[in-house]
Design a protein around this motif. Sequence first.
Motif, PDB file in Angstrom:
ATOM      1  N   THR A   1      38.258  33.376  55.275  1.00 30.45           N
ATOM      2  CA  THR A   1      38.510  31.969  54.981  1.00 30.45           C
ATOM      3  C   THR A   1      37.659  31.550  53.782  1.00 30.45           C
ATOM      4  N   GLY A   2      37.911  30.354  53.273  1.00 26.60           N
ATOM      5  CA  GLY A   2      37.148  29.871  52.122  1.00 26.60           C
ATOM      6  C   GLY A   2      37.682  30.470  50.834  1.00 26.60           C
ATOM      7  N   ALA A   3      36.757  30.936  49.982  1.00 29.03           N
ATOM      8  CA  ALA A   3      37.136  31.535  48.698  1.00 29.03           C
ATOM      9  C   ALA A   3      36.690  32.988  48.658  1.00 29.03           C
ATOM     10  N   ILE A   4      37.608  33.887  48.282  1.00 25.73           N
ATOM     11  CA  ILE A   4      37.273  35.298  48.143  1.00 25.73           C
ATOM     12  C   ILE A   4      37.462  35.709  46.685  1.00 25.73           C
TER      13      ILE A   4
ATOM     14  N   ILE B   1      46.548  38.267  53.049  1.00 30.38           N
ATOM     15  CA  ILE B   1      45.541  37.275  53.426  1.00 30.38           C
ATOM     16  C   ILE B   1      46.201  36.326  54.418  1.00 30.38           C
ATOM     17  N   SER B   2      45.727  36.340  55.660  1.00 25.55           N
ATOM     18  CA  SER B   2      46.434  35.639  56.740  1.00 25.55           C
ATOM     19  C   SER B   2      46.345  34.124  56.651  1.00 25.55           C
ATOM     20  N   ASP B   3      45.215  33.606  56.201  1.00 26.08           N
ATOM     21  CA  ASP B   3      45.023  32.150  56.160  1.00 26.08           C
ATOM     22  C   ASP B   3      45.543  31.595  54.845  1.00 26.08           C
ATOM     23  N   PRO B   4      46.585  30.746  54.882  1.00 26.89           N
ATOM     24  CA  PRO B   4      47.151  30.228  53.635  1.00 26.89           C
ATOM     25  C   PRO B   4      46.204  29.314  52.862  1.00 26.89           C
ATOM     26  N   SER B   5      45.147  28.838  53.513  1.00 24.89           N
ATOM     27  CA  SER B   5      44.194  27.968  52.822  1.00 24.89           C
ATOM     28  C   SER B   5      43.114  28.755  52.072  1.00 24.89           C
ATOM     29  N   THR B   6      43.067  30.068  52.278  1.00 26.96           N
ATOM     30  CA  THR B   6      42.078  30.899  51.586  1.00 26.96           C
ATOM     31  C   THR B   6      42.383  30.937  50.081  1.00 26.96           C
ATOM     32  N   ILE B   7      41.360  30.733  49.265  1.00 28.06           N
ATOM     33  CA  ILE B   7      41.516  30.753  47.806  1.00 28.06           C
ATOM     34  C   ILE B   7      41.195  32.147  47.293  1.00 28.06           C
ATOM     35  N   ILE B   8      42.153  32.748  46.582  1.00 28.78           N
ATOM     36  CA  ILE B   8      41.970  34.096  46.044  1.00 28.78           C
ATOM     37  C   ILE B   8      41.565  33.983  44.568  1.00 28.78           C
ATOM     38  N   LYS B   9      40.385  34.466  44.253  1.00 23.04           N
ATOM     39  CA  LYS B   9      39.894  34.440  42.871  1.00 23.04           C
ATOM     40  C   LYS B   9      39.778  35.858  42.334  1.00 23.04           C
ATOM     41  N   VAL B  10      39.911  36.007  41.031  1.00 23.61           N
ATOM     42  CA  VAL B  10      39.805  37.311  40.389  1.00 23.61           C
ATOM     43  C   VAL B  10      38.918  37.201  39.153  1.00 23.61           C
ATOM     44  N   GLU B  11      37.960  38.097  39.080  1.00 25.66           N
ATOM     45  CA  GLU B  11      37.151  38.220  37.867  1.00 25.66           C
ATOM     46  C   GLU B  11      37.563  39.526  37.200  1.00 25.66           C
ATOM     47  N   GLY B  12      38.289  39.389  36.070  1.00 22.34           N
ATOM     48  CA  GLY B  12      38.792  40.575  35.388  1.00 22.34           C
ATOM     49  C   GLY B  12      40.305  40.581  35.333  1.00 22.34           C
TER      50      GLY B  12
END
Length: 308
Positions: free
Chosen positions: A95-98, A148-159
């Motif tokens: 959950t949260g931001a990954i 990612i099961s939780d639709p509220s999770t924020i997916i971030k990418v560095e690169g």
Amino acid sequence: MINKKRNKTELDHYETLLSRMRPDHPQFREVESDYARRKKGYIGERQVDYYLEGLASEMTILQDLNLSVEGKNMQLDNLLISQHAAYIVEVKNFTGAITFDTALQQFTRDERGFRHPIQQAELQKQRLQAWLQEMNLPPIPIYYFIAISDPSTIIKVEGNKEEIAKVVAHAAHIPNKIKEHEAQGSIQQPIQHQKLGHFLMQAARMRGYNLMKNYEIRPEVIMPGVRCPGCGYLGVRRLYGKWQCPKCKMISKEAHKRAIYDYLLLIQPTISNRECRRFLNISSKNIATKLLKKELVYDKTKRSWKKR
């Protein structure tokens, strides 16, 4: 079609154990915490199942699959097999931001590092390939996705965002990613996915759940007694062929069934007449035999009762 559906056997074991432990036991909080974590994981997996099961008419789906590969256990959250390829779909309940860092090959959530999901999925792909080789089966294309099961999770990418976007997405988007792969596949040598799915089912290992052993909990820690099916009170009494709760006054003919199941699940897979009387808090051998005969079968060699 869905050859193997997910079950909540492990959660049932945890719930039974917690219901028979005193809350002040030193390990109660640990067991309770692990149960909560596994329950959250199961809920996340079921959320992903909702979307993947929409592909069941086109593919063979196996949920929570356990295989032995080179002497080691491999567990797959989901394996989908079509005429063109096999797809591993691993579920993550963050959950949260990954954040996925493609340069450092690092995965974090809230500045804390975790095992990299893509590296885990890549390893599972290699193990599945090794399993096919072990079974003398022809190699097939294998792809993987991270759901990612939780639709509220924020997916971030560095690169490299495109690199991550190819295999990582919220659960609702995974079926479309699989369909995109399917559209690119050829049918020169179609995979007999139903046949392969049946073979995988035959080879699948049943996962054991000996929580008493895992947590090193002694049998005497388990509280005996028959639980009221109404209010949950532990200590229902048997009066005139029925069970009566001294707390809510509910009367039941079958309240003992759950207690016998709890004993077989937690203590050992067989129960003697004496142990039955102790656990159900009854004194009559004849009554104990009568109750056991309705639910179990007698093993003469062990002089005890077991499941049919």
